[in-house]
Design a protein around this motif. Sequence first.
Motif, PDB file in Angstrom:
ATOM      1  N   PRO A 192     125.484 139.132  65.313  1.00 33.57           N
ATOM      2  CA  PRO A 192     125.352 137.717  65.649  1.00 33.57           C
ATOM      3  C   PRO A 192     125.015 137.504  67.134  1.00 33.57           C
ATOM      4  CG  PRO A 192     127.675 138.325  65.499  1.00 33.57           C
ATOM      5  CD  PRO A 192     126.885 139.532  65.110  1.00 33.57           C
ATOM      6  N   ASP A 224     124.786 133.320  63.160  1.00 37.82           N
ATOM      7  CA  ASP A 224     125.564 134.281  62.369  1.00 37.82           C
ATOM      8  C   ASP A 224     125.456 133.864  60.908  1.00 37.82           C
ATOM      9  OD1 ASP A 224     127.188 136.387  61.718  1.00 37.82           O
ATOM     10  OD2 ASP A 224     128.910 135.725  62.900  1.00 37.82           O
ATOM     11  N   GLU A 225     126.137 134.571  60.037  1.00 42.86           N
ATOM     12  CA  GLU A 225     126.152 134.150  58.632  1.00 42.86           C
ATOM     13  C   GLU A 225     127.096 132.964  58.488  1.00 42.86           C
ATOM     14  OE1 GLU A 225     126.455 137.337  55.634  1.00 42.86           O
ATOM     15  OE2 GLU A 225     126.106 138.731  57.270  1.00 42.86           O
ATOM     16  N   GLY A 226     126.662 131.944  57.732  1.00 42.94           N
ATOM     17  CA  GLY A 226     127.552 130.831  57.378  1.00 42.94           C
ATOM     18  C   GLY A 226     127.915 129.898  58.527  1.00 42.94           C
ATOM     19  N   ASP A 306     116.283 136.532  59.170  1.00 45.93           N
ATOM     20  CA  ASP A 306     116.290 136.091  57.769  1.00 45.93           C
ATOM     21  C   ASP A 306     117.044 134.757  57.657  1.00 45.93           C
ATOM     22  OD1 ASP A 306     116.553 135.693  55.094  1.00 45.93           O
ATOM     23  OD2 ASP A 306     117.473 137.647  54.646  1.00 45.93           O
ATOM     24  N   GLU A 308     117.492 132.951  55.117  1.00 45.72           N
ATOM     25  CA  GLU A 308     118.297 132.819  53.895  1.00 45.72           C
ATOM     26  C   GLU A 308     119.719 133.319  54.150  1.00 45.72           C
ATOM     27  OE1 GLU A 308     117.229 131.670  50.807  1.00 45.72           O
ATOM     28  OE2 GLU A 308     115.380 131.071  51.848  1.00 45.72           O
ATOM     29  N   LYS A 309     119.815 134.281  55.030  1.00 45.98           N
ATOM     30  CA  LYS A 309     121.110 134.922  55.265  1.00 45.98           C
ATOM     31  C   LYS A 309     121.838 134.321  56.479  1.00 45.98           C
ATOM     32  CE  LYS A 309     123.060 139.582  55.759  1.00 45.98           C
ATOM     33  NZ  LYS A 309     122.789 140.946  56.235  1.00 45.98           N
ATOM     34  N   TYR A 310     121.034 133.980  57.483  1.00 45.75           N
ATOM     35  CA  TYR A 310     121.652 133.546  58.745  1.00 45.75           C
ATOM     36  C   TYR A 310     121.358 132.075  59.024  1.00 45.75           C
ATOM     37  CZ  TYR A 310     122.448 138.462  59.818  1.00 45.75           C
ATOM     38  OH  TYR A 310     122.872 139.766  59.779  1.00 45.75           O
ATOM     39  N   SER A 311     122.298 131.438  59.722  1.00 42.84           N
ATOM     40  CA  SER A 311     122.054 130.086  60.226  1.00 42.84           C
ATOM     41  C   SER A 311     122.661 130.017  61.621  1.00 42.84           C
ATOM     42  CB  SER A 311     122.679 129.041  59.307  1.00 42.84           C
ATOM     43  OG  SER A 311     124.066 129.290  59.166  1.00 42.84           O
TER      44      SER A 311
END
Length: 349
Positions: A192, A224-226, A306, A308-311
């Motif tokens: 991240p 990071d993810e989510g 990506d 789809e995976k990270y925001s």
Amino acid sequence: MMQELIAALAAEITTAELNNAATLDAFRINYLGRKGRLADLFDQLKTVPADEKRAVGQQLNALKQQAQARFDEAQQAAEAAADNTPANPDFDYTLPPVPHALGTRHPLMLVREEMLRVFARIGFAVAEGPEIEDDWHNFTALNFPENHPARDMQDTFFVTPPAGAEPGTQPHLLRTHTSTVQVRVMETEPLPIRRVMPGRVFRNEAISARAHMMFHQVEGIFIDEGVSFADLKQTVYYFVQELFGADINIRFRPSFFPFTEPSAEIDITCLICKGAGCNICKYSGWVEIGGCGMVDPAVLENAKIDSEKYSGYAWGMGIERIAMLKYQIKDLRLFTENDMRFLRQFEAL
Ligand SMILES: [Zn+2]
């Protein structure tokens, strides 16, 4: 007889004290003067037997040269010493010295460092980037469309491409925001990403109390993810209350930036009137301190992340804006005029 007188006088001349103006003067009159002791001996030369005259004369001449040399040397030493005495002989060397004036921190640096300290406490490390940027990092990677008005000559200072650049190379410019550094960290750093980027930015604006062609921003990015908008709001709440105090309210106003979706502008309680309404906040009780939003998926994809995976979320604030609110400064030009009366009002190091 003469030989004894000469020897006695030579001893006197060698040992005479010559340490101040008075003794120098006495020496000159006593030995070198027209009625001095040497002149007296020269007068007596006529009483010396003819066969000794030549030798005695030579001794007298040698003694005269010796006396003159001693006098000249002592006089030079006295003059050299005089050069070291102060122009004002009444100067009191026991007075305490005039202290060196200590400089003060520039208000923009004080605010910048305070902002960075607040973000450092929640894990945001500083990242920096170049002030001369290319079109990709300033516009294209940040989702500015080809015909966006910010690319217009009227808003941006374009510069001649660096020497040796390929023909047809992309335009270069003075960065118009520190979001360029967001692109650079997204392109190069492992996930991240949690970075804050302070820096100087440039816009083609006429200089006035409210606008300048050069100002400073602190931007930040977290990927990071989510990551959600709730995380962004919490970061902004934390920052504002750390910087301005727990009694300051925050509101988010929907807005638009090419590189975030959704986007919001950040308003806080007017620090001057505490929300009651004044001319600084145009009687609304709120003042704007910056913009923020969720990083647009297209911007993530431009940096090969990506989406789809990270925001992630990002924000940007003007250091001048916050310094003006914090210190109640009403004219932007004061920051760059180097008026000592203005600068001296801020904390000394
Ligand atoms: Zn106000």
